[in-house]
Design a protein around this motif. Structure first.
Motif, short mmCIF file in Angstrom:
data_model
loop_
_atom_site.label_atom_id
_atom_site.label_comp_id
_atom_site.label_asym_id
_atom_site.label_seq_id
_atom_site.Cartn_x
_atom_site.Cartn_y
_atom_site.Cartn_z
N PRO A 76 38.38 60.33 81.41
CA PRO A 76 38.66 59.52 82.18
C PRO A 76 39.17 58.10 81.62
N GLU A 77 38.66 57.98 80.39
CA GLU A 77 39.48 56.66 79.59
C GLU A 77 40.74 56.93 79.26
N ASP A 78 40.96 58.06 79.17
CA ASP A 78 42.67 58.27 78.86
C ASP A 78 43.40 58.09 80.15
N GLY A 79 42.81 58.48 81.26
CA GLY A 79 43.58 58.09 82.70
C GLY A 79 43.54 56.54 82.62
N ARG A 80 42.44 55.88 82.37
CA ARG A 80 42.40 54.42 82.84
C ARG A 80 43.19 53.74 81.71
N PHE A 81 43.48 54.16 80.47
CA PHE A 81 44.49 53.82 79.49
C PHE A 81 45.95 53.70 80.24
N LEU A 82 46.30 54.71 80.80
CA LEU A 82 47.47 54.88 81.34
C LEU A 82 47.81 53.94 82.62
N ALA A 83 46.80 53.88 83.29
CA ALA A 83 46.70 53.09 84.42
C ALA A 83 46.77 51.56 84.15
N GLY A 84 46.16 51.25 82.96
CA GLY A 84 45.99 49.87 82.61
C GLY A 84 47.30 49.36 82.09
N ARG A 85 48.04 50.54 81.45
CA ARG A 85 49.38 49.97 80.85
C ARG A 85 50.65 49.99 81.94
N ILE A 86 50.47 50.70 82.69
CA ILE A 86 51.92 51.07 83.53
C ILE A 86 51.49 49.98 84.71
N GLU A 87 52.42 49.09 84.88
CA GLU A 87 52.30 48.11 85.73
C GLU A 87 52.24 48.77 87.30
N GLY A 88 51.27 48.17 88.05
CA GLY A 88 51.11 48.63 89.28
C GLY A 88 50.43 50.02 89.71
N ALA A 89 50.25 50.43 88.46
CA ALA A 89 49.70 51.96 88.74
C ALA A 89 48.42 52.13 89.39
N ARG A 90 48.20 53.13 90.22
CA ARG A 90 47.25 53.32 91.01
C ARG A 90 46.35 54.31 90.13
N TYR A 91 45.08 54.33 90.38
CA TYR A 91 44.20 55.31 89.45
C TYR A 91 43.03 55.89 90.59
N VAL A 92 42.99 57.18 90.46
CA VAL A 92 42.11 57.68 91.23
C VAL A 92 41.22 58.81 90.24
#
Length: 257
Positions: free
Chosen positions: A217-233
Motif C-alpha cells: 500500500p505505501e507504493d500506492g499511497r506514494f503514487l496517489a500523493g504525487r499525482i495531483e487530484g488522484a483518488r486512492y482505494v
C-alpha cells in the motif's frame, strides 16, 4: 482472437462491449495475458468498449529480444490505438500494466481520458531481485517461478478456497514464453518513475491491496500523493486484486470511470 500488425510486429487483442461505447484499454500483469481480465469483462463491457491485449512477450503477441523498456510497452499501446483508429481511451493496468499506464500518463496524456493504476509502483524491486528472476527463468523455464509467484500473488486462504481460480492464473504463467518473461523482467528492473509521476495530470485512480507484498500500500499511497487530484482505494487483497476481490475491483473502477 484478432491480430494487428504494428510496425511489422504481431499483437493479439480482443474487443468486448458495444462498438459505440467509450473505449477502456486493459493491460495485464507480468507473466499473464489478456485473460487476466476475464472476471471484469462482463461488468466493464456493459458500459465500455473493452479493449484487452497481449503485451509484447506474452500470450499471442510478438516475442522480441531483450533490451527494451517500459517505454516500448507504452508505445505498443499507442500503436494499437493508432492501428484501430482510437484517438482517446481510458486505460486500466495492473502491476506491469500499471507501469505502462504510468508511462502513458507521463508521456501521452493527450491519448487518455482517465487512468487506473492498480497494484503497481513507480519502482518495483532491486536490480538483484530481477536479475535473479531472469537467470532462473533462462535456466529452468517458467515452471521454476510459477509457484513462488502464485504465493506472492494470492493469500494462503484464497489458494485453499479457490484452487480453480488460482490454477487458471498458474496456467497463464506456465504458458508465458520464457524469453518474453525475462525481457519484461528487465524492463521492470530498469524502470524508475519516482521523479516523473508528479507530471501526470490525467484524472487518476490508484488501487492498492492491503495484503500486497509485491507492491504494498505505501507504493500506492506514494503514487496517489504525487499525482495531483488522484483518488486512492485500498482493497482487502494481495497483488492480483482483480482476481481475489473481483466484484469490489470492478465497482471501484466503474465508480471512478
Amino acid at each position: 482472437m484478432p491480430e494487428i500488425d504494428i510496425h511489422g510486429e504481431r499483437f493479439h487483442y480482443r474487443f468486448d462491449g458495444p462498438a459505440d461505447a467509450p473505449v477502456l484499454v486493459l493491460t495485464h500483469s507480468l507473466g499473464t495475458d489478456l485473460e487476466l481480465w476475464q472476471p471484469q469483462v462482463e461488468a466493464f463491457s456493459r458500459r465500455f468498449r473493452v479493449l484487452r491485449h497481449d503485451c509484447r512477450g506474452h500470450g499471442g503477441s510478438v516475442v522480441s529480444p531483450t533490451g527494451y523498456g517500459i517505454d516500448r510497452l507504452g508505445r505498443d499501446v499507442l500503436g494499437l490505438l493508432d492501428g484501430l483508429g482510437i484517438a482517446r481511451a481510458h486505460h486500466c493496468g495492473l502491476s506491469m500494466g500499471g507501469m505502462v499506464g504510468l508511462w502513458l500518463g507521463i508521456n501521452a496524456p493527450e491519448r487518455l481520458e482517465r487512468l487506473v493504476l492498480s497494484n503497481t509502483a513507480a519502482k518495483i524491486g532491486s536490480a538483484e531481485l530481477w536479475n535473479n528472476r531472469i537467470a532462473q527463468v533462462e535456466q529452468d523455464g517458467m515452471a521454476a517461478v510459477t509457484l513462488p509467484v502464485l504465493e506472492r500473488w494470492f493469500t494462503a486462504d484464497f489458494r485453499a478456497a479457490a484452487p480453480d481460480r488460482v490454477e487458471r492464473v498458474a496456467a497463464l504463467l506456465r504458458a508465458c514464453p520464457a524469453a518474453g518473461y525475462a525481457a519484461s523482467c528487465a524492463a521492470i528492473r530498469d524502470m524508475d518513475f519516482r521523479d516523473h509521476v508528479g507530471r501526470i495530470r490525467v484524472p487518476t485512480l490508484v488501487i492498492a491491496g492491503t495484503d500486497d507484498t509485491a507492491t504494498p500500500p505505501e507504493d500506492g499511497r506514494f503514487l496517489a500523493g504525487r499525482i495531483e487530484g488522484a483518488r486512492y482505494v485500498e482493497l482487502p487483497a494481495p497483488h492480483l486484486s482483480n482476481i481475489e476481490t473481483p466484484e469490489r475491483f470492478a465497482e471501484a473502477v466503474l465508480a471512478f470511470l
